[in-house]
Write a protein that holds these residues in place. Structure first.
Motif, PDB file in Angstrom:
ATOM      1  N   HIS A   8       0.857  -1.179   0.000  1.00  0.00           N
ATOM      2  CA  HIS A   8       0.000   0.000   0.000  1.00  0.00           C
ATOM      3  C   HIS A   8       0.902   1.240   0.000  1.00  0.00           C
ATOM      4  CE1 HIS A   8      -3.921   1.703   1.926  1.00  0.00           C
ATOM      5  NE2 HIS A   8      -3.370   2.595   1.126  1.00  0.00           N
ATOM      6  N   GLN A  10       1.780   4.873   0.222  1.00  0.00           N
ATOM      7  CA  GLN A  10       1.180   6.094   0.746  1.00  0.00           C
ATOM      8  C   GLN A  10       2.183   7.228   0.857  1.00  0.00           C
ATOM      9  OE1 GLN A  10      -0.472   4.022   4.269  1.00  0.00           O
ATOM     10  NE2 GLN A  10      -2.338   5.123   3.745  1.00  0.00           N
ATOM     11  N   ARG A  11       3.384   6.929   1.224  1.00  0.00           N
ATOM     12  CA  ARG A  11       4.397   7.953   1.464  1.00  0.00           C
ATOM     13  C   ARG A  11       5.356   8.113   0.286  1.00  0.00           C
ATOM     14  NH1 ARG A  11       1.374   8.879   5.098  1.00  0.00           N
ATOM     15  NH2 ARG A  11       1.484   8.068   7.189  1.00  0.00           N
ATOM     16  N   GLY A 111      -2.044   4.028  -2.577  1.00  0.00           N
ATOM     17  CA  GLY A 111      -2.978   4.161  -1.475  1.00  0.00           C
ATOM     18  C   GLY A 111      -3.644   5.515  -1.392  1.00  0.00           C
ATOM     19  N   ASN A 112      -3.238   6.459  -2.226  1.00  0.00           N
ATOM     20  CA  ASN A 112      -3.852   7.783  -2.251  1.00  0.00           C
ATOM     21  C   ASN A 112      -4.904   7.907  -3.343  1.00  0.00           C
ATOM     22  OD1 ASN A 112      -2.147   8.872  -0.134  1.00  0.00           O
ATOM     23  ND2 ASN A 112      -0.494   8.718  -1.630  1.00  0.00           N
ATOM     24  N   GLN A 138       2.134  -1.820   4.691  1.00  0.00           N
ATOM     25  CA  GLN A 138       1.805  -0.410   4.605  1.00  0.00           C
ATOM     26  C   GLN A 138       3.044   0.410   4.948  1.00  0.00           C
ATOM     27  OE1 GLN A 138      -1.201   1.046   7.397  1.00  0.00           O
ATOM     28  NE2 GLN A 138      -2.267   1.948   5.662  1.00  0.00           N
TER      29      GLN A 138
END
Length: 149
Positions: A8, A10-11, A111-112, A138
């Motif tokens: 996932h 995200q960053r 994930g965004n 994650q």
């Protein structure tokens, strides 16, 4: 049974995460296929992997390069395994019909992006129904990976 890991993002972007995952694959002496959503995406990833870090070298190839059997990492938009890879990395929401033929499948998704997350949930469900061993990873605040499931 194939191990399927869902990553996932995200960053970090795919372009930041993919080289690091492929470096780990190569450190272990494994081979990988990266299955992308289009030939144009393959071209973009190919260019990126040559230039992402001037201090490193990540050997890889595409159909344009040829010599598939000699490439430790093969980038493609076709569901193929011409380099005898044991690891499949799926990006852009694509799924291989040959996942069970790999030891490890890494599914990287944004994930965004709500649609990408929903599609990843559907892929998770299908993999679970197929009897694969699933894990969910994650990114932490620092960008490292944490196993969540």
């Amino acid at each position: 049974m194939t191990e399927v890991r869902f990553y996932h993002l995200q960053r970090r972007t795919l372009e930041q995460a993919l080289p690091k995952i492929l470096e780990k694959v190569l450190e272990r002496g494994w081979r990988a296929v990266v299955l992308a959503g289009s030939p144009e995406r393959v071209d973009a990833l190919n260019q990126h992997l040559w230039t992402y870090d001037p201090a490193s070298f990540l050997p890889h190839g595409t159909a344009r390069d040829g010599f598939a059997a000699d490439q430790p990492v093969w980038l493609t938009a076709d569901d193929e395994n011409p380099n005898g890879a044991t690891v499949l990395v799926q990006v852009d929401g694509v799924s291989s019909g040959q996942a069970a033929s790999y030891d490890l499948v890494c599914d990287l998704f944004d994930g965004n992006d709500g649609e990408a997350v929903a599609a990843a949930r559907d892929r998770w469900r299908r993999c679970k129904e197929a009897g694969h061993a699933l894990t969910y990873w994650q990114q932490t605040e620092r960008g490292s990976w944490e196993k969540k499931a």
